[in-house]
Design an enzyme around this catalytic site. Structure first.
Site, mmCIF file in Angstrom:
data_model
loop_
_atom_site.group_PDB
_atom_site.id
_atom_site.type_symbol
_atom_site.label_atom_id
_atom_site.label_comp_id
_atom_site.label_asym_id
_atom_site.label_seq_id
_atom_site.Cartn_x
_atom_site.Cartn_y
_atom_site.Cartn_z
ATOM 1 C CE LYS A 1 -2.286 -7.176 3.181
ATOM 2 N NZ LYS A 1 -3.077 -6.429 4.185
ATOM 3 C CE1 TYR B 1 -2.973 -3.083 0.344
ATOM 4 C CE2 TYR B 1 -3.278 -2.584 2.659
ATOM 5 C CZ TYR B 1 -3.533 -3.379 1.569
ATOM 6 O OH TYR B 1 -4.358 -4.469 1.699
ATOM 7 C CG HIS C 1 0.202 -9.043 0.217
ATOM 8 N ND1 HIS C 1 0.351 -7.679 0.329
ATOM 9 C CD2 HIS C 1 -1.081 -9.224 -0.179
ATOM 10 C CE1 HIS C 1 -0.777 -7.070 0.030
ATOM 11 N NE2 HIS C 1 -1.666 -7.992 -0.291
#
Length: 293
Positions: A68, A43, A103
């Site tokens: 993650k 992100y 992830h």
């Protein structure tokens, strides 16, 4: 693990709206009452999230912070995974994470990444560890690997009535692995679906609440994502509706998953397990016959 979550991802509301920063979203979510923040290396905004947490003044013990490691770190190996855990700790301004996940199950690499997370857990850097986007076959590979002695706390997967993977959910439940549902609201792209609208009208709810309550009723940890305060409040108001959904509602909602959506999911899985790594989409390590349902 809390029963709902607020994503810290920045960006515009899927259905339209002004662009908001991760910091402003998190401040708003914390003010509304959310306490589970789902973060990730991918992100790219954990520093902003950490700044927002610090400014909000919420006690660390009242928060549940998850993150993650992305596929590039997973591919590079255990040292890169540990470095990312440490970076998340610095950026989020905390000395421990409540949950840390692998992830994607990068072929030939994800088990070593998980083994490193076991070490981080033993050292107190993270309190729980788990996985994300793992098919049944990936979980089996992990649990059967030498040295793996901690069952993943969760598997974070896409889950909504348009991608209902009943066999996968039943397998995970049999292993004591909780399901965290991302894209539970399908990024707002299904709010005009006729079936959702009909169920929503029957119960005096919104289509977003129908999607969220369906996830809760299926036993998943529901993780809504929004940039709008009003929608954050709306998304959290799903637990009573989850108890009211009846057999007819589930029959209609469950049928929204089609063979075509399962095929699309499998194709996306095969692409994403090697994304941002040197591995090609023709890599022999990619599982081609996963349990997609």
């Amino acid at each position: 693990i809390p029963a709902s979550a607020s994503s810290a991802a920045a960006g515009a509301e899927a259905a339209g709206g002004d662009v908001a920063t991760a910091a402003s979203i998190v401040r708003e979510a914390l003010d509304v009452g959310y306490r589970f923040l789902d973060c990730a290396q991918f992100y790219g905004n954990e520093k902003e999230v950490g700044d927002a947490i610090a400014a909000a003044g919420v006690a660390r013990t009242d928060l549940y912070l998850a993150s993650k490691c992305w596929s590039d770190a997973i591919y590079e190996g255990p040292a890169a995974v540990r470095a990312q855990v440490e970076r998340s700790l610095r950026d989020l301004r905390t000395d421990y994470l409540d949950l840390y996940l692998v992830h994607w199950p990068v072929p030939g690499k994800h088990v070593d990444a998980y083994l490193e997370l076991q070490k981080c857990r033993a050292e107190g850097l993270v309190r729980s560890i788990g996985v994300s986007n793992y098919a049944v076959e990936d979980v089996k590979e992990l649990l059967e690997a030498d040295g793996v002695d901690v069952v993943p706390a969760v598997n974070q997967i896409e889950l909504n009535p348009f991608l209902y993977r009943k066999e996968t959910l039943e397998y995970l439940a049999s292993k004591g692995i909780a399901i965290q549902a991302y894209r539970a609201l399908r990024d707002g792209k299904a709010f005009d679906d006729e079936t959702l609208l009909a169920v929503a009208a029957k119960h005096g709810a919104t289509t977003a609440q129908v999607l969220g309550s369906w996830c809760v009723a299926k036993g998943a940890i529901y993780m809504p994502k929004s940039t709008k305060r009003a929608r954050m409040l709306e998304n959290a108001d799903v637990f009573d509706l989850a108890a009211r959904l009846d057999g007819d509602d589930f029959a209609r909602l469950d049928r929204l998953t089609t063979p075509e959506t399962i095929t699309a999911y499998k194709a996306l899985y095969e692409k994403c397990v090697v994304r941002d790594t040197p591995l090609g989409e023709d890599d022999p390590g990619i599982k081609r016959d996963i349990t997609a349902g």
